[in-house]
Design an enzyme around this catalytic site. Structure first.
Site, short mmCIF file in Angstrom:
data_model
loop_
_atom_site.label_atom_id
_atom_site.label_comp_id
_atom_site.label_asym_id
_atom_site.label_seq_id
_atom_site.Cartn_x
_atom_site.Cartn_y
_atom_site.Cartn_z
N ASP A 184 -17.54 6.48 -1.82
CA ASP A 184 -16.36 6.35 -0.96
C ASP A 184 -16.17 7.72 -0.30
O ASP A 184 -16.81 8.71 -0.68
CB ASP A 184 -15.15 5.95 -1.83
CG ASP A 184 -13.85 5.78 -1.03
OD1 ASP A 184 -13.93 5.60 0.22
OD2 ASP A 184 -12.77 5.84 -1.63
N CYS B 143 -16.62 1.08 0.03
CA CYS B 143 -15.45 0.22 0.28
C CYS B 143 -15.01 0.22 1.74
O CYS B 143 -14.26 -0.67 2.14
CB CYS B 143 -14.29 0.68 -0.61
SG CYS B 143 -13.81 2.39 -0.30
N GLN C 238 -9.69 -4.03 -4.07
CA GLN C 238 -11.06 -3.65 -3.70
C GLN C 238 -12.01 -3.96 -4.85
O GLN C 238 -13.11 -4.49 -4.64
CB GLN C 238 -11.10 -2.15 -3.37
CG GLN C 238 -12.47 -1.64 -2.98
CD GLN C 238 -12.95 -2.21 -1.66
OE1 GLN C 238 -12.25 -2.16 -0.67
NE2 GLN C 238 -14.16 -2.77 -1.64
N ARG D 82 -13.71 -9.14 0.73
CA ARG D 82 -12.29 -8.84 0.58
C ARG D 82 -11.46 -10.10 0.83
O ARG D 82 -10.48 -10.38 0.16
CB ARG D 82 -11.83 -7.72 1.55
CG ARG D 82 -12.40 -6.34 1.29
CD ARG D 82 -11.98 -5.75 -0.05
NE ARG D 82 -10.54 -5.73 -0.28
CZ ARG D 82 -9.70 -4.77 0.13
NH1 ARG D 82 -10.18 -3.71 0.76
NH2 ARG D 82 -8.40 -4.84 -0.10
N ARG E 265 0.89 -1.18 0.00
CA ARG E 265 0.00 0.00 0.00
C ARG E 265 0.91 1.21 0.00
O ARG E 265 1.71 1.38 0.93
CB ARG E 265 -0.91 -0.01 1.22
CG ARG E 265 -1.69 1.28 1.38
CD ARG E 265 -2.85 1.17 2.35
NE ARG E 265 -3.94 0.40 1.78
CZ ARG E 265 -5.19 0.38 2.25
NH1 ARG E 265 -5.49 1.09 3.33
NH2 ARG E 265 -6.12 -0.35 1.69
N HIS F 266 -7.09 0.96 -6.70
CA HIS F 266 -7.33 -0.01 -5.60
C HIS F 266 -7.92 -1.29 -6.21
O HIS F 266 -9.08 -1.65 -5.99
CB HIS F 266 -8.27 0.60 -4.57
CG HIS F 266 -8.23 -0.06 -3.23
ND1 HIS F 266 -7.41 -1.14 -2.93
CD2 HIS F 266 -8.94 0.19 -2.09
CE1 HIS F 266 -7.61 -1.51 -1.68
NE2 HIS F 266 -8.53 -0.73 -1.15
#
Ligand code: CP
Ligand code: NVA
Length: 305
Positions: A219, A257, A132, A285, A102, A129
């Site tokens: 988001d 998310c 996701q 996830r 990340r 992402h």
């Protein structure tokens, strides 16, 4: 070498395989008979930004299939004292089978993957992402029985929305995107969408966006790194909250998310209400990571359960 920097590093057939693995592993977990599909495999994980879901679902995802995960602290690596990226990735490849990172800056990920002899997985960057998106696709597939559906993104044209939009173009999900002016999807994503076969609408009107949608996705308006512009963003995104008034004329499901900023981009009643797919997304996830890890590290040993 397959690296996953954004979702379009995967072909439609790759995503179909990953989702198939994910669904079968989910069923086997629920049935209490998970197979050791990642036995002998190790994932290194490095985070330059906070994480709850990505961090835990990757580690538990490895362990569930009898693999291991090693958490690297960026400040404790020799990288922090100037060791080159290529020497770092070459050394890591002698011990582990893939690296999940990340990052603050997507270009770091590009440099890392350009030197890495083992797969590099983007666990979120400022631009994308993709992990996701895999969980989002799994959730849409489970909810609607496939991808013949219409999604609306309402909010910021950020990392999550750019990857989600690209995922829609790959899988054939029609898409409407509503952002305030100045917060749209990247030019690169728009060009990918415009050359795809999906029906695409770009607007600045959240009401128009949700009117035809089967699922509405949002988001945070203030992603990690955007904190200094918080007040301006709260003002610019006024009217973009997903709430029961915006949704009153639709029966659309709702995605987020997480982490959510309750009563900013989404109202608490909608987040916790019966339209919400948010907790299914969060749960997925884990299975999306399982599917991705098997696809990258052990596809040939996968046996139907
Ligand atoms: N959605 C997501 O990536 O959550 P985390 O930041 O908690 O990993
Ligand atoms: N857009 C958010 C996503 C967090 C998972 C961020 O980058 O902070």
């Amino acid at each position: 070498m397959t690296h996953l920097l954004d979702i379009d590093d995967l072909k439609k057939s790759d995503i179909t395989s990953i989702l198939k693995f994910a669904k079968e592993i989910k069923q086997s977990k629920i049935g209490g008979k998970t197979q050791p599909l990642l036995s002998g495999k190790t994932l290194a994980m490095l985070f330059q930004k906070p994480s709850t879901r990505t961090r835990v679902s990757f580690e538990v995802g490895m362990n569930m299939l009898k693999g291991d995960a090693v958490l690297l602290d960026p400040s404790q690596l020799q990288l922090s004292r100037g060791e080159s990226l290529s020497d770092t990735t070459k050394s890591l490849s002698l011990y582990v089978d893939a690296i999940m990172v990340r990052v603050i800056d997507h270009s770091f990920l590009q440099q890392l993957s350009s030197t890495s002899p083992i797969p590099v997985i983007n666990g979120l960057s400022d631009k994308a992402h993709p992990c996701q998106s895999l969980a989002d696709l799994l959730t849409i597939d489970e909810t609607f029985g496939g991808f013949n559906t219409h999604a609306a993104w309402v909010g910021d044209g950020n990392n999550v929305s750019n990857s989600f939009a690209r995922a829609c173009s790959i899988m054939g999900i029609d898409l409407t995107v509503a952002t305030p002016k100045g917060y749209g999807l990247s030019a690169e994503t728009l060009s990918i969408l415009e050359s795809s076969s999906i029906s695409l609408t770009i607007t600045n009107d959240p009401k128009e966006a949700v009117s035809e949608a089967d699922v509405v996705y949002t988001d945070t308006w203030i992603s990690m790194g955007d904190e200094t512009t918080r007040e301006k963003r709260l003002s610019d995104f006024s009217g973009f909250q997903i709430n029961s008034t915006l949704l009153e004329k639709t029966e659309a499901s709702v995605m987020h998310c997480l982490p959510a900023h309750r009563n900013e981009e989404i109202s608490t009643d909608v987040l916790d209400g019966n339209r919400s797919l948010v907790w299914a997304q969060a749960e997925n996830r884990l299975y999306a990571q399982n599917g991705l890890l098997v696809f990258l590290l052990n596809p040939s040993q996968y046996v139907d359960i």
